[in-house]
Design an enzyme around this catalytic site. Structure first.
Site, short mmCIF file in Angstrom:
data_model
loop_
_atom_site.label_atom_id
_atom_site.label_comp_id
_atom_site.label_asym_id
_atom_site.label_seq_id
_atom_site.Cartn_x
_atom_site.Cartn_y
_atom_site.Cartn_z
N SER A 193 -5.00 4.82 5.56
CA SER A 193 -3.97 3.90 6.00
C SER A 193 -4.04 3.76 7.51
CB SER A 193 -2.60 4.44 5.59
OG SER A 193 -1.58 3.86 6.37
N CYS A 201 1.04 -8.37 4.53
CA CYS A 201 0.57 -6.99 4.39
C CYS A 201 -0.93 -6.83 4.26
CB CYS A 201 1.34 -6.31 3.27
SG CYS A 201 3.05 -5.96 3.78
N ASP A 202 -1.32 -5.59 4.07
CA ASP A 202 -2.64 -5.07 4.42
C ASP A 202 -3.83 -5.90 3.93
OD1 ASP A 202 -0.72 -3.18 4.94
OD2 ASP A 202 -2.03 -1.50 4.54
N LYS A 203 -3.91 -6.18 2.63
CA LYS A 203 -5.08 -6.85 2.10
C LYS A 203 -4.88 -8.35 1.99
CE LYS A 203 -6.26 -2.72 1.87
NZ LYS A 203 -4.94 -2.27 2.28
N ASP A 206 0.82 -1.21 0.00
CA ASP A 206 0.00 0.00 0.00
C ASP A 206 0.85 1.26 0.00
OD1 ASP A 206 -2.10 -1.74 0.12
OD2 ASP A 206 -3.18 -0.64 1.65
N GLU A 244 -6.72 4.72 -0.16
CA GLU A 244 -6.31 5.29 1.12
C GLU A 244 -5.84 6.73 0.92
OE1 GLU A 244 -4.86 1.33 3.54
OE2 GLU A 244 -3.35 2.68 2.73
#
Length: 550
Positions: free
Chosen positions: A466, A119-121, A78, A440
């Site tokens: 974020s 990580c994020d997703k 991201d 984001e």
């Protein structure tokens, strides 16, 4: 075993032949087939050492009596995708990841999965797949990055690059110092060093029982994480033999524990998208009202970056998720975990090793949890803010709107000094459908802080933030502009009230004026193609977790 459907009986001779071609022996055909969903990529710091971890997991699987098969899953950073068209693909990649894991596991009749993620997703996407498949699964999150160092001070990505670039633009630091910071802010492998989305979801994963104790915070560079990876490989074979599946673990009680730990730690507002989406896959309904209810009853017991000054390494050395669960033991639900121990057992075994990093419920950093849900005529279906990352002076702001149809226009205005104290920046057409992809807004929020306006300017958006965002930044406004939500009809100069303590987000116009503007509103059209066009067609609102409708 599920894999019997591809390896038993004379009619499966062709299948066995192909398996033999991969190196599977005849003896191994009697063992569980375990997939390692590996999101390795050279592009993402949190994922660059996953080849090593996959090998360690495979050793554990073989030691446990299974056969390991590794396959790839995409990952997006991201931070690198931020601030340009790349961010349109970040949230949509969550659905791709879930679909890919489902597809490979079903097509090859795998008996179980180790989900190697960071990580994020990627982590929520893998958990969504686990709930959907309901075959034995265990999650290995690679772990946090160490903090950087600049002239004796700890550094991290958000404060020392995103916020620093605006400080440079504002003349507060030199270009040379900015270059120094960007060189050392991220010192190596792992998920960025604060409680941003990747580390938030790793902690949530441990709290709901889908990873081994300590996995959520064990550092990416540590031998502890390597041992957890090996033990996870062994454990998945045991889970297959005992038929312990995700829906036996990710119950309603477990999902509530995940929300509870997020609120207590002050985690990313992205959890308000991901936890409902994970819950959706296991048939549990989670609304923004659910999150608000739990947050109001949960003390905020850690103060990690971006809102505080502690780093993930500090949280790990203070006892990590297990210690936080120990503090919260009277607020959490019992249930199964992949470890074989119950949630309450693990919580009892937790120990707080630093009472400043992890405080008691009697002496919290804040009386309420990390996320507040705001409603009002601007967000009839809700909006979210990380209230524990907002200073007391910025929790109530009334100001004049400055409207931007898209992040880039807002960012230019901020960097050009056109945003002044008292303004409310409105960024719209950035929702799940209108973006598409719900980008984001870390760049604008970090720029506002870096320009010295963090306590003087509000920002509202139908996009998201974020985990590194701080300040009076209200996201996930639902309905979004593309669906005719009230955010679509705000005009420059309209007065907006943000009142976090009272959970209000109000456009200071009469109902008659709002209705008249909405009646004359026409949707903004964007020319879309490929995956984003399909995603925009099927995605639902942010307040539902931005899942895809069937």
């Amino acid at each position: 075993m599920k894999s019997d459907s591809i390896k038993k009986g004379i009619e499966r001779a062709p299948h066995r032949s192909l398996l033999h071609a991969t190196g599977v022996s005849r003896k191994s055909l009697d063992k569980p087939f375990i997939g390692i969903a590996n999101s390795f990529t050279d592009l993402v710091p949190g994922h660059i050492n996953m080849r090593d971890f996959a090998n360690i997991i495979a050793k554990g699987i073989h030691s446990g009596g299974g056969v390991a098969f590794e396959f790839g899953v995409p990952a997006i950073c991201d931070g690198i995708a931020m601030g340009h068209e790349g961010m349109h693909y970040s949230l949509p990649s969550r659905e791709l990841i879930a679909d890919e894991v489902e597809s490979v596991a079903k097509a090859h009749a795998l008996d179980g999965l180790v989900l190697l993620t960071a990580c994020d997703k990627v982590t929520p996407g893998m958990l969504m797949a686990a709930g959907r498949l309901d075959i034995p699964c265990i999650v290995v999150t690679v772990g946090p990055m160490l903090s950087g160092r600049h002239r004796g001070k700890k550094t991290d990505l958000v404060k020392d690059t995103f916020e620093a670039l605006a400080a440079c633009q504002n003349g507060k630091i030199s270009k040379e110092e900015l270059t120094e910071l960007e060189t050392c802010a991220c010192p190596g492998v792992g998920s960025c060093a604060g409680l941003y989305t990747a580390n938030t979801m790793a902690c949530v994963t441990e709290a709901i029982g889908m990873s081994l104790p300590g996995c959520g915070t064990a550092l990416a560079v540590s031998s502890k994480k390597r041992m957890i990876a090996y033990e996870s490989g062994e454990k998945i074979v045991e889970l297959v033999k005992n038929n312990i599946t995700p829906r036996k673990i990710m119950t309603k009680n477990a999902i509530m524990n995940g929300i509870r730990i997020d609120m207590a730690l002050g985690g990313s507002t992205n959890a308000a998208l991901h936890i409902p989406a994970i819950a959706h896959e296991v048939g549990v309904e989670v609304s923004l009202d659910t999150i608000e209810e739990i947050s109001k009853k949960t003390p905020h017991i850690t103060n990690l970056r971006p809102g505080g000054n502690h780093f993930m390494e500090d949280f790990e050395y203070a006892g990590g998720v297990q210690a936080a669960m120990h503090v919260l033991i009277d607020l959490i639900n019992d249930g199964e975990t992949v470890s074989g121990k119950s949630v309450k057992q693990l919580a009892k075994e937790g120990e707080v090793l630093d009472n400043d990093v992890i405080r008691s419920t009697e002496d919290p950093y804040h009386k309420e949890g990390g996320i507040a849900v705001l409603k009002g005529n601007l967000a009839p279906n809700g909006s979210v803010v990380k209230q524990t990352a907002v200073s007391e002076n910025a929790k109530t702001i009334t100001g004049k709107a400055k409207c931007f149809d898209g992040e880039e226009h807002a960012m230019k205005a901020i960097m050009d000094g056109k945003i002044k104290a008292g303004d409310i920046v409105v960024i719209r057409y950035e929702g799940p459908k209108g973006g598409p992809g719900m980008r984001e807004m870390l760049s604008p929020t970090a720029a506002i802080v870096g320009m010295g306006l963090g306590e003087k300017v509000g920002l509202i958006t139908d996009g998201r933030f974020s985990g590194g965002t701080r300040g009076s930044a209200i996201g996930h406004i639902s309905p979004e502009a593309a669906e005719g939500g009230p955010i679509a009809i705000i005009r420059d100069g309209d007065e907006i009230e943000i009142n976090i303590p009272q959970r209000k987000l109000e456009l200071k116009l009469s109902k008659e004026e709002i209705d008249a503007r909405l009646k004359n509103w026409t949707p903004q059209k964007k020319k879309l193609s490929g995956y984003l066009a399909r995603y925009a067609h099927f995605v639902t609102s942010a307040n539902t977790g931005a899942v895809l409708k069937v």
